[in-house]
Design a protein around this motif. Structure first.
Motif, PDB file in Angstrom:
ATOM      1  N   ALA A 116       0.835  -1.213   0.000  1.00 37.20           N
ATOM      2  CA  ALA A 116       0.000   0.000   0.000  1.00 37.20           C
ATOM      3  C   ALA A 116       0.866   1.258   0.000  1.00 37.20           C
ATOM      4  N   MET A 117       1.967   1.238   0.749  1.00 40.24           N
ATOM      5  CA  MET A 117       2.845   2.405   0.794  1.00 40.24           C
ATOM      6  C   MET A 117       3.499   2.630  -0.574  1.00 40.24           C
ATOM      7  N   ALA A 118       3.904   1.540  -1.223  1.00 40.74           N
ATOM      8  CA  ALA A 118       4.495   1.655  -2.566  1.00 40.74           C
ATOM      9  C   ALA A 118       3.463   2.200  -3.552  1.00 40.74           C
ATOM     10  N   ALA A 119       2.224   1.703  -3.453  1.00 35.35           N
ATOM     11  CA  ALA A 119       1.162   2.183  -4.356  1.00 35.35           C
ATOM     12  C   ALA A 119       0.885   3.667  -4.118  1.00 35.35           C
ATOM     13  N   LEU A 120       0.893   4.079  -2.849  1.00 32.04           N
ATOM     14  CA  LEU A 120       0.649   5.484  -2.501  1.00 32.04           C
ATOM     15  C   LEU A 120       1.726   6.393  -3.096  1.00 32.04           C
ATOM     16  N   LEU A 121       2.968   5.898  -3.128  1.00 30.51           N
ATOM     17  CA  LEU A 121       4.097   6.736  -3.583  1.00 30.51           C
ATOM     18  C   LEU A 121       4.378   6.593  -5.074  1.00 30.51           C
ATOM     19  N   SER A 122       3.688   5.672  -5.758  1.00 32.12           N
ATOM     20  CA  SER A 122       3.992   5.403  -7.172  1.00 32.12           C
ATOM     21  C   SER A 122       3.727   6.598  -8.081  1.00 32.12           C
ATOM     22  N   GLU A 123       2.793   7.472  -7.680  1.00 32.67           N
ATOM     23  CA  GLU A 123       2.437   8.635  -8.522  1.00 32.67           C
ATOM     24  C   GLU A 123       3.213   9.885  -8.119  1.00 32.67           C
ATOM     25  N   ILE A 124       4.234   9.740  -7.263  1.00 31.28           N
ATOM     26  CA  ILE A 124       4.876  10.943  -6.712  1.00 31.28           C
ATOM     27  C   ILE A 124       5.542  11.772  -7.814  1.00 31.28           C
ATOM     28  N   GLY A 125       6.048  11.113  -8.871  1.00 32.42           N
ATOM     29  CA  GLY A 125       6.638  11.859  -9.989  1.00 32.42           C
ATOM     30  C   GLY A 125       5.626  12.784 -10.634  1.00 32.42           C
ATOM     31  N   GLN A 154       1.885   6.562 -23.328  1.00 30.97           N
ATOM     32  CA  GLN A 154       2.375   7.021 -24.634  1.00 30.97           C
ATOM     33  C   GLN A 154       2.297   8.540 -24.726  1.00 30.97           C
ATOM     34  N   ALA A 155       1.210   9.094 -24.182  1.00 27.22           N
ATOM     35  CA  ALA A 155       1.037  10.555 -24.196  1.00 27.22           C
ATOM     36  C   ALA A 155       2.164  11.236 -23.412  1.00 27.22           C
ATOM     37  N   GLN A 156       2.561  10.641 -22.287  1.00 27.65           N
ATOM     38  CA  GLN A 156       3.653  11.209 -21.479  1.00 27.65           C
ATOM     39  C   GLN A 156       4.960  11.228 -22.265  1.00 27.65           C
ATOM     40  N   VAL A 157       5.251  10.095 -22.924  1.00 27.80           N
ATOM     41  CA  VAL A 157       6.497   9.999 -23.700  1.00 27.80           C
ATOM     42  C   VAL A 157       6.449  10.939 -24.908  1.00 27.80           C
ATOM     43  N   ASP A 158       5.298  10.976 -25.595  1.00 29.13           N
ATOM     44  CA  ASP A 158       5.168  11.812 -26.805  1.00 29.13           C
ATOM     45  C   ASP A 158       5.354  13.301 -26.487  1.00 29.13           C
ATOM     46  N   THR A 159       4.790  13.754 -25.361  1.00 28.13           N
ATOM     47  CA  THR A 159       4.806  15.198 -25.075  1.00 28.13           C
ATOM     48  C   THR A 159       5.975  15.624 -24.195  1.00 28.13           C
ATOM     49  N   CYS A 160       6.406  14.746 -23.281  1.00 25.93           N
ATOM     50  CA  CYS A 160       7.431  15.144 -22.301  1.00 25.93           C
ATOM     51  C   CYS A 160       8.763  14.424 -22.501  1.00 25.93           C
ATOM     52  N   GLY A 161       8.722  13.302 -23.248  1.00 22.41           N
ATOM     53  CA  GLY A 161       9.964  12.568 -23.497  1.00 22.41           C
ATOM     54  C   GLY A 161      10.308  11.548 -22.432  1.00 22.41           C
ATOM     55  N   PHE A 162       9.447  11.380 -21.436  1.00 20.38           N
ATOM     56  CA  PHE A 162       9.692  10.383 -20.379  1.00 20.38           C
ATOM     57  C   PHE A 162       8.367   9.959 -19.766  1.00 20.38           C
ATOM     58  N   ARG A 163       8.380   8.782 -19.127  1.00 22.11           N
ATOM     59  CA  ARG A 163       7.191   8.335 -18.385  1.00 22.11           C
ATOM     60  C   ARG A 163       7.237   8.967 -16.992  1.00 22.11           C
ATOM     61  N   PHE A 164       6.108   9.412 -16.495  1.00 19.77           N
ATOM     62  CA  PHE A 164       6.088  10.045 -15.167  1.00 19.77           C
ATOM     63  C   PHE A 164       6.562   9.066 -14.088  1.00 19.77           C
ATOM     64  N   LYS A 165       6.300   7.773 -14.310  1.00 20.68           N
ATOM     65  CA  LYS A 165       6.749   6.775 -13.335  1.00 20.68           C
ATOM     66  C   LYS A 165       8.276   6.727 -13.272  1.00 20.68           C
ATOM     67  N   ASP A 166       8.945   6.982 -14.410  1.00 25.18           N
ATOM     68  CA  ASP A 166      10.408   6.997 -14.401  1.00 25.18           C
ATOM     69  C   ASP A 166      10.931   8.139 -13.533  1.00 25.18           C
ATOM     70  N   LEU A 167      10.180   9.240 -13.496  1.00 26.63           N
ATOM     71  CA  LEU A 167      10.544  10.353 -12.608  1.00 26.63           C
ATOM     72  C   LEU A 167      10.408   9.908 -11.143  1.00 26.63           C
ATOM     73  N   THR A 168       9.326   9.183 -10.848  1.00 32.32           N
ATOM     74  CA  THR A 168       9.154   8.637  -9.488  1.00 32.32           C
ATOM     75  C   THR A 168      10.365   7.794  -9.106  1.00 32.32           C
ATOM     76  N   LEU A 169      10.775   6.887  -9.995  1.00 36.75           N
ATOM     77  CA  LEU A 169      11.892   5.978  -9.693  1.00 36.75           C
ATOM     78  C   LEU A 169      13.212   6.740  -9.569  1.00 36.75           C
ATOM     79  N   LYS A 170      13.375   7.775 -10.387  1.00 35.47           N
ATOM     80  CA  LYS A 170      14.595   8.602 -10.308  1.00 35.47           C
ATOM     81  C   LYS A 170      14.643   9.322  -8.953  1.00 35.47           C
ATOM     82  N   CYS A 171      13.501   9.858  -8.536  1.00 39.73           N
ATOM     83  CA  CYS A 171      13.431  10.535  -7.228  1.00 39.73           C
ATOM     84  C   CYS A 171      13.714   9.548  -6.093  1.00 39.73           C
ATOM     85  N   ALA A 172      13.165   8.335  -6.217  1.00 41.14           N
ATOM     86  CA  ALA A 172      13.381   7.310  -5.186  1.00 41.14           C
ATOM     87  C   ALA A 172      14.877   7.032  -5.020  1.00 41.14           C
ATOM     88  N   LEU A 173      15.586   7.064  -6.150  1.00 38.78           N
ATOM     89  CA  LEU A 173      17.034   6.828  -6.132  1.00 38.78           C
ATOM     90  C   LEU A 173      17.760   8.004  -5.476  1.00 38.78           C
TER      91      LEU A 173
END
Length: 262
Positions: A116-125, A154-173
């Protein structure tokens, strides 16, 4: 979120005393920003003392102590709840964590609190983007709604060049979040990680209404992770569904799992 501070003050006024650790943890478990704040604080303390990784809201409160959590909650800056995109994304994150608690309880080998904690934080990016660079998620939504991009990822990659979840994982790191939580947020390594990712996806689908065509596939996927639960029970855990919707989703999920079951 402003409601967390309001809830703290309201409960303390009712009880006439400071809240216990489990009450503070319950407030944190419903607020991704607060949960992240406490987790980062707990991890910096743990690094000095070499304790265990903190992987649940209650764990963070115990690590910091109730006085420190109380002080932090009263002094934290608050997010802007009038930001519609942020409010909707935060509601999805909260919904994903509640779903993880419900579904996770049906498998003895899964610790629902951690999932549940992981799911809660998955959208943090995405939540950070809504807070500090709203033009990016707005552009992704525009691409999705106009039909230029078929799916939100696909919309995230097309407009921003990255998936928002990848931002979450980068922040986690960058923030040195516990490796277990990062693995669960990544969502691919084992049943628990798969469940965390599935709860996030399902929360996104249910947010667009009970007729979202992806929901039967979500329930079918949940059945494969939680074989002991019935399709009806899994569908009943989704909020806001009447009996008719539950039955229809369960039936379509059964078709996906076994097209010959009729």
């Amino acid at each position: 979120m402003p409601r967390s501070k309001a809830r703290l003050l309201e409960l303390e006024a009712d009880k006439g005393e400071r809240l216990a650790a489990c009450d503070l943890a319950d407030i944190a478990a419903a607020d991704p920003f607060l949960c992240l704040r406490l987790l980062r604080e707990a991890e910096s303390h743990r690094a000095q003392r070499l304790g265990h990784e903190t992987t649940s809201p209650l764990g963070t409160v115990m690590q910091l102590g109730t006085d420190a959590v109380h002080k932090l909650m009263l002094e934290c800056p608050e997010t802007d709840e009038s930001n519609i995109g942020l409010a909707e994304c935060e509601a999805r994150a909260h919904l994903a964590s509640r779903l993880a608690l419900r579904w996770g309880a049906a498998r003895a080998d899964i610790s629902p609190d951690e999932v549940a904690m992981a799911a809660l934080l998955s959208e943090i990016g995405e939540l950070l983007l809504w807070s500090f660079a709203a033009e990016l998620p707005l552009a992704a939504l525009a691409a999705l709604h106009s039909g230029r991009s078929p799916r939100s990822l696909q919309a995230q990659v097309d407009t921003c060049g990255f998936r928002f979840k990848d931002l979450t994982l980068k922040c986690a790191l960058i923030w040195h979040l516990p490796s277990l939580l990062t693995q669960l947020i990544r969502g691919i390594d084992n049943n628990r990680a798969n469940l965390s990712r599935l709860c996030v996806d399902t929360a996104r689908h249910i947010s667009s209404g009970p007729d979202d065509p992806a929901l039967p596939a979500d329930i079918a996927a949940a059945k494969e992770i939680i074989p002991g639960a019935s399709l009806e029970w899994l569908a009943e855990q989704l909020p806001g569904l009447d009996e008719e919707h539950v039955a229809a989703i369960a039936l379509k999920a059964a078709d996906l799992l076994d097209p010959t079951h009729h």
